[in-house]
Design a protein around this motif. Structure first.
Motif, PDB file in Angstrom:
ATOM      1  N   LEU A 105      12.402   1.172  -6.321  1.00 45.59           N
ATOM      2  CA  LEU A 105      11.517   1.018  -5.170  1.00 45.59           C
ATOM      3  C   LEU A 105      10.924   2.358  -4.743  1.00 45.59           C
ATOM      4  CD1 LEU A 105      13.506  -1.538  -2.951  1.00 45.59           C
ATOM      5  CD2 LEU A 105      11.489  -1.979  -4.337  1.00 45.59           C
ATOM      6  N   CYS A 106      11.770   3.381  -4.614  1.00 48.57           N
ATOM      7  CA  CYS A 106      11.302   4.686  -4.149  1.00 48.57           C
ATOM      8  C   CYS A 106      10.352   5.330  -5.162  1.00 48.57           C
ATOM      9  CB  CYS A 106      12.491   5.607  -3.885  1.00 48.57           C
ATOM     10  SG  CYS A 106      13.525   5.108  -2.496  1.00 48.57           S
ATOM     11  N   THR A 107      10.709   5.245  -6.453  1.00 47.12           N
ATOM     12  CA  THR A 107       9.858   5.843  -7.477  1.00 47.12           C
ATOM     13  C   THR A 107       8.516   5.125  -7.569  1.00 47.12           C
ATOM     14  OG1 THR A 107      11.836   6.458  -8.739  1.00 47.12           O
ATOM     15  CG2 THR A 107       9.736   6.486  -9.899  1.00 47.12           C
ATOM     16  N   SER A 108       8.542   3.804  -7.483  1.00 50.28           N
ATOM     17  CA  SER A 108       7.294   3.037  -7.553  1.00 50.28           C
ATOM     18  C   SER A 108       6.387   3.367  -6.373  1.00 50.28           C
ATOM     19  CB  SER A 108       7.596   1.540  -7.577  1.00 50.28           C
ATOM     20  OG  SER A 108       8.392   1.208  -8.698  1.00 50.28           O
ATOM     21  N   LEU A 109       6.979   3.474  -5.179  1.00 55.14           N
ATOM     22  CA  LEU A 109       6.189   3.826  -4.002  1.00 55.14           C
ATOM     23  C   LEU A 109       5.596   5.220  -4.138  1.00 55.14           C
ATOM     24  CD1 LEU A 109       5.200   3.297  -1.126  1.00 55.14           C
ATOM     25  CD2 LEU A 109       7.420   4.097  -0.288  1.00 55.14           C
ATOM     26  N   ASP A 110       6.396   6.149  -4.640  1.00 58.19           N
ATOM     27  CA  ASP A 110       5.917   7.525  -4.826  1.00 58.19           C
ATOM     28  C   ASP A 110       4.747   7.569  -5.805  1.00 58.19           C
ATOM     29  OD1 ASP A 110       5.646  10.233  -4.860  1.00 58.19           O
ATOM     30  OD2 ASP A 110       7.541  10.655  -5.852  1.00 58.19           O
ATOM     31  N   VAL A 111       4.892   6.896  -6.944  1.00 54.90           N
ATOM     32  CA  VAL A 111       3.834   6.894  -7.962  1.00 54.90           C
ATOM     33  C   VAL A 111       2.581   6.206  -7.436  1.00 54.90           C
ATOM     34  CG1 VAL A 111       3.199   6.016 -10.234  1.00 54.90           C
ATOM     35  CG2 VAL A 111       5.459   7.032  -9.880  1.00 54.90           C
ATOM     36  N   LEU A 112       2.753   5.061  -6.758  1.00 54.24           N
ATOM     37  CA  LEU A 112       1.597   4.318  -6.246  1.00 54.24           C
ATOM     38  C   LEU A 112       0.841   5.126  -5.198  1.00 54.24           C
ATOM     39  CD1 LEU A 112      -0.088   1.734  -6.043  1.00 54.24           C
ATOM     40  CD2 LEU A 112       1.579   0.874  -4.374  1.00 54.24           C
ATOM     41  N   LEU A 158      -3.012   6.532  -5.498  1.00 54.37           N
ATOM     42  CA  LEU A 158      -4.052   6.145  -4.552  1.00 54.37           C
ATOM     43  C   LEU A 158      -4.690   7.363  -3.898  1.00 54.37           C
ATOM     44  CD1 LEU A 158      -2.390   3.055  -2.812  1.00 54.37           C
ATOM     45  CD2 LEU A 158      -4.290   3.042  -4.433  1.00 54.37           C
ATOM     46  N   ILE A 159      -3.855   8.329  -3.511  1.00 55.63           N
ATOM     47  CA  ILE A 159      -4.384   9.527  -2.860  1.00 55.63           C
ATOM     48  C   ILE A 159      -5.210  10.353  -3.844  1.00 55.63           C
ATOM     49  CG2 ILE A 159      -3.716  11.727  -1.816  1.00 55.63           C
ATOM     50  CD1 ILE A 159      -1.382  10.213  -0.518  1.00 55.63           C
ATOM     51  N   ALA A 160      -4.741  10.444  -5.091  1.00 49.57           N
ATOM     52  CA  ALA A 160      -5.501  11.179  -6.098  1.00 49.57           C
ATOM     53  C   ALA A 160      -6.843  10.504  -6.358  1.00 49.57           C
ATOM     54  CB  ALA A 160      -4.698  11.270  -7.396  1.00 49.57           C
ATOM     55  N   GLY A 161      -6.858   9.182  -6.411  1.00 46.02           N
ATOM     56  CA  GLY A 161      -8.117   8.459  -6.588  1.00 46.02           C
ATOM     57  C   GLY A 161      -9.059   8.668  -5.420  1.00 46.02           C
ATOM     58  N   HIS A 162      -8.496   8.681  -4.192  1.00 47.23           N
ATOM     59  CA  HIS A 162      -9.332   8.922  -3.010  1.00 47.23           C
ATOM     60  C   HIS A 162      -9.930  10.325  -3.052  1.00 47.23           C
ATOM     61  CE1 HIS A 162     -10.652   8.793   1.174  1.00 47.23           C
ATOM     62  NE2 HIS A 162     -10.062   9.963   1.355  1.00 47.23           N
ATOM     63  N   SER A 163      -9.131  11.302  -3.476  1.00 44.29           N
ATOM     64  CA  SER A 163      -9.621  12.685  -3.548  1.00 44.29           C
ATOM     65  C   SER A 163     -10.727  12.821  -4.589  1.00 44.29           C
ATOM     66  CB  SER A 163      -8.466  13.638  -3.877  1.00 44.29           C
ATOM     67  OG  SER A 163      -7.464  13.588  -2.869  1.00 44.29           O
ATOM     68  N   ARG A 164     -10.581  12.107  -5.721  1.00 41.49           N
ATOM     69  CA  ARG A 164     -11.619  12.173  -6.748  1.00 41.49           C
ATOM     70  C   ARG A 164     -12.927  11.575  -6.257  1.00 41.49           C
ATOM     71  NH1 ARG A 164      -7.251  10.842 -10.216  1.00 41.49           N
ATOM     72  NH2 ARG A 164      -7.833   8.638 -10.069  1.00 41.49           N
ATOM     73  N   ARG A 165     -12.825  10.493  -5.472  1.00 35.18           N
ATOM     74  CA  ARG A 165     -14.042   9.873  -4.948  1.00 35.18           C
ATOM     75  C   ARG A 165     -14.723  10.746  -3.904  1.00 35.18           C
ATOM     76  NH1 ARG A 165     -10.673   5.295  -5.121  1.00 35.18           N
ATOM     77  NH2 ARG A 165     -10.256   5.511  -2.898  1.00 35.18           N
ATOM     78  N   GLN A 166     -13.900  11.495  -3.128  1.00 35.37           N
ATOM     79  CA  GLN A 166     -14.465  12.332  -2.077  1.00 35.37           C
ATOM     80  C   GLN A 166     -15.046  13.633  -2.617  1.00 35.37           C
ATOM     81  OE1 GLN A 166     -14.792  11.550   1.188  1.00 35.37           O
ATOM     82  NE2 GLN A 166     -14.031   9.526   0.665  1.00 35.37           N
ATOM     83  N   SER A 167     -14.541  14.086  -3.773  1.00 36.56           N
ATOM     84  CA  SER A 167     -14.994  15.366  -4.317  1.00 36.56           C
ATOM     85  C   SER A 167     -16.349  15.190  -4.991  1.00 36.56           C
ATOM     86  CB  SER A 167     -13.980  15.910  -5.328  1.00 36.56           C
ATOM     87  OG  SER A 167     -12.728  16.104  -4.700  1.00 36.56           O
ATOM     88  N   PRO A 168     -17.294  16.059  -4.727  1.00 30.56           N
ATOM     89  CA  PRO A 168     -18.604  15.953  -5.388  1.00 30.56           C
ATOM     90  C   PRO A 168     -18.485  16.285  -6.858  1.00 30.56           C
ATOM     91  CG  PRO A 168     -18.454  17.985  -4.113  1.00 30.56           C
ATOM     92  CD  PRO A 168     -17.211  17.188  -3.809  1.00 30.56           C
ATOM     93  N   SER A 169     -19.282  15.635  -7.643  1.00 31.54           N
ATOM     94  CA  SER A 169     -19.249  15.888  -9.086  1.00 31.54           C
ATOM     95  C   SER A 169     -19.826  17.263  -9.378  1.00 31.54           C
ATOM     96  CB  SER A 169     -20.052  14.822  -9.839  1.00 31.54           C
ATOM     97  OG  SER A 169     -21.379  14.800  -9.361  1.00 31.54           O
TER      98      SER A 169
END
Length: 239
Positions: A208-215, A219-230
């Motif tokens: 449970l803890c590892t899955s939550l950490d990875v998820l 999600l945060i990494a994906g959000h950062s990629r979307r916010q960062s300009p190309s």
């Protein structure tokens, strides 16, 4: 009595008596952790923004309230809520609501400082630039500071949410049938395989803890990629 009887209790450890009864076990642990995580994030965001916006006596009072909940052990707050609320408000508080409230309050207190630190880390220059453009302090905080602070305070949020999964095991003290409570029940009934039972329970908490950490990290990494300009590709220099 064989290992088959032990494995026959695995569905009970995972779901409790559901669907023939209330949800319990690892599923209830996950539900409590998820609800507490959402509430603690809301409280932490409100507390952190409050620390950033308040000054003087209001700031000191808010610090005192946050410090109070940071200093209280989770188990003690669960006891206070479970036994004092019926006396003070004449309302019977379910054990599940008691645990969720306690975890949310203490988690929110810790996250308040993380949010405030993230806002401060962005720098006063960003705030001054936003104010010079005609934004109010709240608008500058919402549109300029918080979007940048999210990436800074994200690791603190993930760590706190992972801790919530483990802290749900304290719910056994008020009879909430989460994973640790049901594991004690199974162990008391079988009286033969305590090592196997609690190794299995530890493995479930690890998953449970590892899955939550990875998820959360994904999600945060994906959000950062979307916010960062190309970034444009560099062109070779022509002679």
């Amino acid at each position: 009595m064989g290992l088959s009887e032990l494995w026959s209790n695995v569905p009970y450890l995972m779901l409790g008596t559901f669907p023939n009864g209330p949800l319990g076990g690892a599923a209830l642990t996950l539900v409590m952790a998820a609800v507490s995580a959402v509430l603690s994030a809301v409280l932490g965001l409100a507390g952190g923004v409050g620390l950033a916006l308040t000054r003087g006596a209001a700031h000191v009072a808010l610090l005192a309230v946050i410090g109070f909940f940071r200093a209280i052990p989770v188990l003690m707050l669960i006891f206070w809520t479970f036994f004092l609320m019926p006396i003070l408000l004449h309302v019977n508080v379910p054990g599940l609501a008691t645990v969720v409230c306690a975890l949310a309050l203490i988690g929110g207190a810790y996250l308040s400082h993380s949010v405030h630190a993230g806002i401060v880390a962005v720098g006063g220059g960003q705030a001054q630039a936003a104010l010079s453009l005609g934004l109010t302090r709240i608008q500058a905080l919402r549109h300029v500071l918080l979007p940048q602070a999210i990436r800074i305070m994200a690791p603190s949020f993930i760590n706190q949410w992972v801790s919530l999964v483990k802290d749900t095991s304290l719910a056994y003290i008020v009879g909430v049938p989460e994973l640790a409570f049901l594991a004690n029940q199974v162990n008391s009934r079988l009286m033969v395989y305590p090592v196997q039972i609690f190794v299995f329970v530890g493995f479930v908490y690890l998953v449970l803890c590892t899955s939550l950490d990875v998820l959360a990290t994904w999600l945060i990494a994906g959000h950062s990629r979307r916010q960062s300009p190309s970034q444009p590709r560099s062109q070779p220099i022509k002679a």
